[in-house]
Design an enzyme around this catalytic site. Structure first.
Site, PDB file in Angstrom:
ATOM      1  CG  LEU A  12     -73.494  15.205 -26.236  1.00  0.00           C
ATOM      2  CD1 LEU A  12     -74.806  14.546 -25.806  1.00  0.00           C
ATOM      3  CD2 LEU A  12     -72.422  14.156 -26.520  1.00  0.00           C
ATOM      4  CB  SER A 130     -56.216  15.056 -36.358  1.00  0.00           C
ATOM      5  OG  SER A 130     -56.234  15.521 -37.690  1.00  0.00           O
ATOM      6  CE  LYS A 185     -56.030  17.909 -34.029  1.00  0.00           C
ATOM      7  NZ  LYS A 185     -56.539  19.255 -34.247  1.00  0.00           N
ATOM      8  CG  HIS A 188     -52.039  17.231 -37.162  1.00  0.00           C
ATOM      9  ND1 HIS A 188     -53.176  17.966 -37.478  1.00  0.00           N
ATOM     10  CD2 HIS A 188     -52.137  16.085 -37.874  1.00  0.00           C
ATOM     11  CE1 HIS A 188     -53.912  17.293 -38.341  1.00  0.00           C
ATOM     12  NE2 HIS A 188     -53.305  16.147 -38.597  1.00  0.00           N
ATOM     13  CG  ASN A 189     -54.488  21.468 -36.165  1.00  0.00           C
ATOM     14  OD1 ASN A 189     -54.415  20.243 -36.267  1.00  0.00           O
ATOM     15  ND2 ASN A 189     -55.557  22.063 -35.673  1.00  0.00           N
ATOM     16  CD  GLU A 192     -55.508  20.775 -41.039  1.00  0.00           C
ATOM     17  OE1 GLU A 192     -56.475  21.561 -41.101  1.00  0.00           O
ATOM     18  OE2 GLU A 192     -55.413  19.872 -40.184  1.00  0.00           O
ATOM     19  CE1 TYR A 193     -54.392  26.170 -39.416  1.00  0.00           C
ATOM     20  CE2 TYR A 193     -53.865  28.412 -40.093  1.00  0.00           C
ATOM     21  CZ  TYR A 193     -54.629  27.541 -39.351  1.00  0.00           C
ATOM     22  OH  TYR A 193     -55.631  28.017 -38.565  1.00  0.00           O
TER      23      TYR A 193
END
Length: 479
Positions: A12, A130, A185, A188-189, A192-193
């Protein structure tokens, strides 16, 4: 304790807490667990009015609170911490239950874990999420892998908490078996870079060549965000550039050290692309640019290196240059997405995942960091032609790059003559030119390889592999 919770979240910290709140806000009863129990009870004290939470203090209590089939979301650090949590909870679960890993795990680890737990009858769902902490709370883009059976039980819940795009379409899809979700994913990253690097280069060009202030550049980015470059990253870039540091009254971007950090998913994207033999040069340059930025001693030791004399632009010349930078940025972004989708297709084929490229583009339209207006067009391109070899094969994108290329090239000329590093723009253009080239120097490379290592070559005029006997009469033989 009664088994009332429809889903449980363990771990959490910010992402796990917000994901748990998202489930609760959408009407689900959520069991909570954390290694430090105080964090569990703090969440309930602060946000208990948002929905129904079942706080627990032990792994046994947590599992007992979940209805069958149990859906257990783990939100901890990738690597050994994830393995430790699985080792703690798996013995407490039964056949048909599922463990959902929502962290940024390496897809190879996800494949291993899925196989091990499948042998115990437990579904392991590697799930890319994401959108950062805000997305986790208000609606992320979600990329689950795993079995079809697990998605049947979990999918409707993920669809409810996900971001929505288009005609309220949920930004989630069953990506494919075992590690497919975390693979997508990862890519995706990587995109993003590349996207962030290209935006950074556009900023540097507008500042160092056009001579604009950060505030003026923010205005330009806001204008761009009203057109075809409309995206989350362009939007927040304008906010970052317009922000003034309260302590110094200086532009915020000027008081931040120019050393960009990274968590590793970009490196993974490049490493796996190398394994798959997929050219992701734009993503690679973005990763290397971050690495170079962090080598402070190397950069300091190179300050003496000579550079060109800067030439100031007039007001009209600067405005025209800004328009050319917009063209270069858009064309380079198309190339970055092209490379990313190529890697996804290669991974899908290698691991027999059967990933739907149109579905991936569709779920990236909302919630995620690389969400952008032109993902609607990418979705449409793959829907029209599911076996599309490359985004650059789509007539619409090809025509746009053709229209942009003169400005794109002019920007790189200006960057070179003014001494502004633009590895992302340059790599994207080199990739474009390599694809459209009639002949590449690889013919010479293969000849060299045959000369020093007898590695053979293929001919253009007949089938088969050949080797030239480079000594003596240099005759050719079948390999």
């Amino acid at each position: 304790m009664s088994t009332t919770a429809q889903i449980g979240v363990t771990g959490l910290a910010v992402m796990g807490r917000n994901l748990a709140r998202n489930f609760a806000r959408n009407g689900y009863t959520v069991a909570l667990h954390n290694r430090t129990a105080s964090r569990t009870h703090q969440l309930v004290e602060e946000f208990g009015e948002e929905g129904i939470f079942v706080p627990t203090d032990s792994a046994e209590e947590f599992v007992a609170a979940l209805e069958r089939p149990r859906r257990l979301v783990i939100m901890v650090k990738a690597g050994e911490p994830t393995d430790a949590v699985i080792k703690e909870f798996a013995p407490l679960l039964e056949a048909g239950d599922m463990i959902i890993d929502g962290g940024n795990a390496h897809f190879a680890d996800t494949r291993r874990r899925e196989k091990e737990l499948r042998e115990q009858g437990i579904h392991f769902v590697g799930t890319g999420i994401s959108g950062g902490e805000e997305g986790a709370l208000h609606g992320p883009s979600i990329m689950p892998g795993g079995s079809v059976e697990s998605y049947a039980a979990l999918g409707p819940m993920l669809e409810r908490i996900s971001a929505k795009a288009g005609a309220c379409a949920p930004c989630v899809t069953h990506v494919g078996p075992d590690g497919a979700g975390h693979f997508v994913k990862m890519v995706h990253n990587g995109i993003e870079y590349a996207d962030m690097q290209l935006i950074g280069e556009a900023y540097q060009l507008l500042r160092d060549v056009a001579g604009y202030s950060p505030e003026k550049i923010a205005e330009i980015f806001r204008t761009w965000n009203e057109g075809r470059l409309d995206s989350y990253l362009i939007d927040i870039t304008a906010d970052v550039l317009s922000h003034v540091d309260a302590a110094t009254d200086q532009p915020f971007v000027d008081i931040v050290q120019d050393q960009a950090e990274q968590k590793g998913t970009g490196r993974w994207t490049v490493q796996i692309a190398l394994d798959l033999g997929v050219p992701v040069s734009g993503i690679a340059e973005a990763v290397f640019a971050r690495s170079l930025s962090g080598h402070a001693e190397l950069r300091a030791a190179s300050r003496h290196l000579a550079g060109p004399k800067a030439t100031a632009l007039s007001e009209s010349e600067a405005a025209a240059f800004a328009d050319r930078v917009e063209q270069a940025l858009y064309a380079s972004k198309i190339v970055s997405y092209t490379q990313g989708f190529h890697e996804i297709a290669a991974g899908s084929e290698t691991y027999d995942w059967n990933i739907d490229s149109a579905a991936v583009a569709r779920i990236w339209r909302g919630g995620c960091i690389i969400r952008a207006a032109f993902l609607d067009r990418i979705t449409a391109a793959y829907e029209a032609e599911p076996e599309l070899v490359s985004l650059l094969s789509d007539k619409g994108f090809a025509d746009e790059i053709a229209a942009a290329q003169d400005d794109w090239r002019a920007v790189l000329v200006a960057a070179t003559t003014q001494g502004v590093p633009t590895p992302g723009f340059a790599a994207a253009l080199a990739y474009y030119d390599a694809l459209r080239a009639e002949r590449l120097p690889a013919a010479l490379t293969q000849g060299q390889r045959d000369f020093f290592g007898a590695h053979t070559y293929r001919r253009t005029d007949r089938e088969g592999s050949f080797h030239t006997l480079w000594g003596g009469d240099r005759s050719e033989v079948d390999a």
